[in-house]
Design a protein around this motif. Structure first.
Motif, short mmCIF file in Angstrom:
data_model
loop_
_atom_site.label_atom_id
_atom_site.label_comp_id
_atom_site.label_asym_id
_atom_site.label_seq_id
_atom_site.Cartn_x
_atom_site.Cartn_y
_atom_site.Cartn_z
N PHE A 9 0.82 -1.20 0.00
CA PHE A 9 0.00 0.00 0.00
C PHE A 9 0.86 1.26 0.00
O PHE A 9 0.63 2.19 -0.77
N TRP A 10 1.87 1.33 0.89
CA TRP A 10 2.64 2.55 1.08
C TRP A 10 3.86 2.66 0.17
O TRP A 10 4.41 3.75 -0.01
N ILE A 44 -0.08 12.91 2.68
CA ILE A 44 -0.55 11.53 2.68
C ILE A 44 -1.54 11.31 1.54
O ILE A 44 -1.44 10.33 0.79
N THR A 45 -2.48 12.25 1.38
CA THR A 45 -3.47 12.16 0.32
C THR A 45 -2.79 12.14 -1.04
O THR A 45 -3.12 11.32 -1.90
N HIS A 47 0.29 11.24 -1.77
CA HIS A 47 1.03 9.99 -1.94
C HIS A 47 0.09 8.84 -2.34
O HIS A 47 0.36 8.11 -3.29
N ILE A 48 -1.02 8.72 -1.64
CA ILE A 48 -1.96 7.63 -1.92
C ILE A 48 -2.57 7.78 -3.31
O ILE A 48 -2.65 6.80 -4.07
N ARG A 51 0.02 7.02 -5.99
CA ARG A 51 0.46 5.62 -5.97
C ARG A 51 -0.62 4.67 -6.47
O ARG A 51 -0.34 3.68 -7.12
N HIS A 52 -1.88 4.95 -6.16
CA HIS A 52 -2.94 3.98 -6.41
C HIS A 52 -3.96 4.38 -7.47
O HIS A 52 -4.96 3.71 -7.65
#
Length: 109
Positions: A9-10, A44-45, A47-48, A51-52
């Protein structure tokens, strides 16, 4: 395995860390200056989403910077006023929990 799911996930943000109590576990650390800690949610938002999803960095706009001024009290930096804000919130929580004869119990604010 939960650790593998966490790392998946990260991505590169995940790292194995040893905590003060001796526990070693996967973790994500967001390094930031004291005055910009309130931007961690933005980071964080970002990055997520990058990434996804198939969103390209140049197509991503997160609007939270314009709201920094809303965190100021009497023109002070948000970090300076954080203790006052937290104390006020804690006081409000105590008052809410002290209310008697509520139809539902308040367990978390």
């Amino acid at each position: 395995e939960k650790a593998a799911e966490f790392r998946q996930f990260w991505g590169k943000k995940a790292e194995l860390r040893r905590f003060k109590d001796g526990v070693i576990t996967e973790a994500v650390v967001w390094m930031t200056s004291r005055s910009s800690r309130h931007n961690i949610i933005r980071d964080i938002t970002r990055h997520i989403l990058l990434r996804h999803t198939r969103i390209r960095p140049e197509d991503l706009t997160i609007l939270c910077g314009p709201f920094d001024s809303l965190l100021q009290i009497n023109g002070k930096d948000p970090i300076e006023t954080t203790p006052d804000i937290i104390a006020s919130f804690d006081n409000l929580v105590k008052k809410i929990k002290a209310v008697k004869n509520m139809p539902l119990e308040i367990t978390l604010v």
